[in-house]
Motif scaffolding. Sequence first.
Motif, PDB file in Angstrom:
ATOM      1  N   ARG A 228     -10.003  -4.894  -6.072  1.00  0.00           N
ATOM      2  CA  ARG A 228      -9.279  -3.725  -5.934  1.00  0.00           C
ATOM      3  C   ARG A 228      -8.121  -3.256  -6.975  1.00  0.00           C
ATOM      4  O   ARG A 228      -8.067  -4.351  -7.763  1.00  0.00           O
ATOM      5  CB  ARG A 228      -8.530  -4.128  -4.614  1.00  0.00           C
ATOM      6  CG  ARG A 228      -7.420  -5.159  -4.611  1.00  0.00           C
ATOM      7  CD  ARG A 228      -6.937  -5.435  -3.266  1.00  0.00           C
ATOM      8  NE  ARG A 228      -5.867  -6.353  -3.512  1.00  0.00           N
ATOM      9  CZ  ARG A 228      -5.875  -7.579  -2.962  1.00  0.00           C
ATOM     10  NH1 ARG A 228      -7.260  -7.879  -2.609  1.00  0.00           N
ATOM     11  NH2 ARG A 228      -5.085  -8.726  -3.161  1.00  0.00           N
ATOM     12  N   THR A 231      -3.852   1.632  -6.055  1.00  0.00           N
ATOM     13  CA  THR A 231      -4.063   3.145  -6.062  1.00  0.00           C
ATOM     14  C   THR A 231      -2.792   3.832  -6.573  1.00  0.00           C
ATOM     15  O   THR A 231      -2.969   5.125  -6.749  1.00  0.00           O
ATOM     16  CB  THR A 231      -4.570   3.653  -4.813  1.00  0.00           C
ATOM     17  OG1 THR A 231      -3.992   2.829  -3.666  1.00  0.00           O
ATOM     18  CG2 THR A 231      -6.278   3.032  -4.761  1.00  0.00           C
ATOM     19  N   SER A 232      -1.613   3.290  -6.312  1.00  0.00           N
ATOM     20  CA  SER A 232      -0.404   3.936  -6.373  1.00  0.00           C
ATOM     21  C   SER A 232       0.000   4.250  -7.925  1.00  0.00           C
ATOM     22  O   SER A 232       0.699   4.933  -8.264  1.00  0.00           O
ATOM     23  CB  SER A 232       0.837   3.378  -6.090  1.00  0.00           C
ATOM     24  OG  SER A 232       1.017   1.777  -6.403  1.00  0.00           O
ATOM     25  N   THR A 234      -1.203   5.674 -11.191  1.00  0.00           N
ATOM     26  CA  THR A 234      -2.121   6.754 -11.531  1.00  0.00           C
ATOM     27  C   THR A 234      -2.568   6.485 -13.123  1.00  0.00           C
ATOM     28  O   THR A 234      -1.946   5.663 -13.827  1.00  0.00           O
ATOM     29  CB  THR A 234      -1.499   8.201 -11.510  1.00  0.00           C
ATOM     30  OG1 THR A 234      -0.423   8.240 -12.323  1.00  0.00           O
ATOM     31  CG2 THR A 234      -1.007   8.342 -10.073  1.00  0.00           C
ATOM     32  N   LYS A 350     -12.261   1.916 -11.762  1.00  0.00           N
ATOM     33  CA  LYS A 350     -12.853   2.411 -10.790  1.00  0.00           C
ATOM     34  C   LYS A 350     -14.255   2.343 -10.545  1.00  0.00           C
ATOM     35  O   LYS A 350     -14.635   2.139  -9.399  1.00  0.00           O
ATOM     36  CB  LYS A 350     -12.382   4.002 -10.763  1.00  0.00           C
ATOM     37  CG  LYS A 350     -10.735   4.275 -10.756  1.00  0.00           C
ATOM     38  CD  LYS A 350     -10.516   5.748 -10.874  1.00  0.00           C
ATOM     39  CE  LYS A 350     -10.969   6.126  -9.581  1.00  0.00           C
ATOM     40  NZ  LYS A 350     -10.427   7.770  -9.308  1.00  0.00           N
TER      41      LYS A 350
END
Length: 438
Positions: A228, A231-232, A234, A350
């Motif tokens: 993982r 996601t916060s 960028t 990603k």
Amino acid sequence: MKQLPKLFVSSLLSISMLPAVTVGADLLSLYQKAENYDADIFAAKSVYFAEREGENIARSSLLPTLSASASIGHIDFDSDLLGKDGYINSGYALTLSQPLLDMSAWQTVSAAEYNAARAKAAYLAAQQNLILDVSSAYFGVLRAQENLRSAQSQETAAKRQYEQAKEQFDVGLIAITDVHEARASYDASQTLRIRSDGELTIALENLSRITGEFSAELETLKADFPIRMDTSTTVEMWVESAYQNNLAIKIAEFAHKSLEADYQSAQAGHYPTLSLNAGYSHDDQQKSERNDDSTNANIALKLDIPIYTGGATQASVRKTRYLLEQARHQLTATQRQASIETRTEYINLKTNIQAIDSLKQNIISRQSALEATREGYNVGTRNIVEVLDAERNYFTALRDYANARFDFIESNLRIRRAAGTLNIKDIIAINEWLVPEK
């Protein structure tokens, strides 16, 4: 200036040059061994220490200098007026000089400070590169082991199918073409296994080249290692971190600032310099009829005004200006490269996460397809080629899934290096997810 936040004799010699053998090594222990073995780390550290001494050398031009001298000799003379005589002459002197105004020297000190900061950034960059090199080599071995394991499984399955095909042909259940197909698949699997075995040997040698020790067994990655990303954060935040902390950019920035100071120092070659000079001397002449002692003390301000130096000052200014322009362009290129690397690794992260989820599901699908194909072969609805293909696809899916997990870890380390945040804590965090292989 902003500063930046580790035969018997010959036989013995030959043995000492060979890498030691380590059994059951993990990533952290191998990195610690590499730190004490890697030549680039020691070279960068030596350059850093040398540049720090360069600061002291440059700063000395702003400090007072004190020198002392002493002499003793015998003098003979022959004069029509004084006749022949000789005496001993001795004396000593002290000289003090203190620069009061020297703009060129001040800029030279600034350039030396920036050079030391650049060398420190290069030393830290060498440490980051070693983290990535050891990790890549470590997981390169695990990757090669997975590839070999997959090749061995394919070879075992192909051999089994070939033997079954021969038995079935002997009793007239299948045609000879099926036997040939099984043999061809078995031969191909042997070739793949041989190549994979060689690739594993090369990967182990590469790891030993970095660490200085040959590691026979490495701890492997846990099955529940989390795949993982935050996601916060960028991609623009990663790029901004690269602009602020990337060590390649820091090196280029300090090189540019150092040349700026050199340029200003060259320009200061046109400026006057002012210094304070003081001296004290004592002479003693031990003549036959008498002793003559003399003492002299002086203090003065000295102003030097450069008028013409044969064009050397102007040429030095032009040369340094061209070098400054080069450094500015190199800084721009380094910033662009850091941005591209950061964005690329962000995309790789990603993509790897999505690919791992897909590959995990692919294993389940390939296993179901293999079981169905085997059942079909047993009842005569599938042929040997289809079984071999299904087995190869299943083992390939296992291999690809393992390699994708390793790709994720390496991308995670590379993006941290690009962003300038890679450090030993990242090695420790990964090492907690390594366990001895069963």
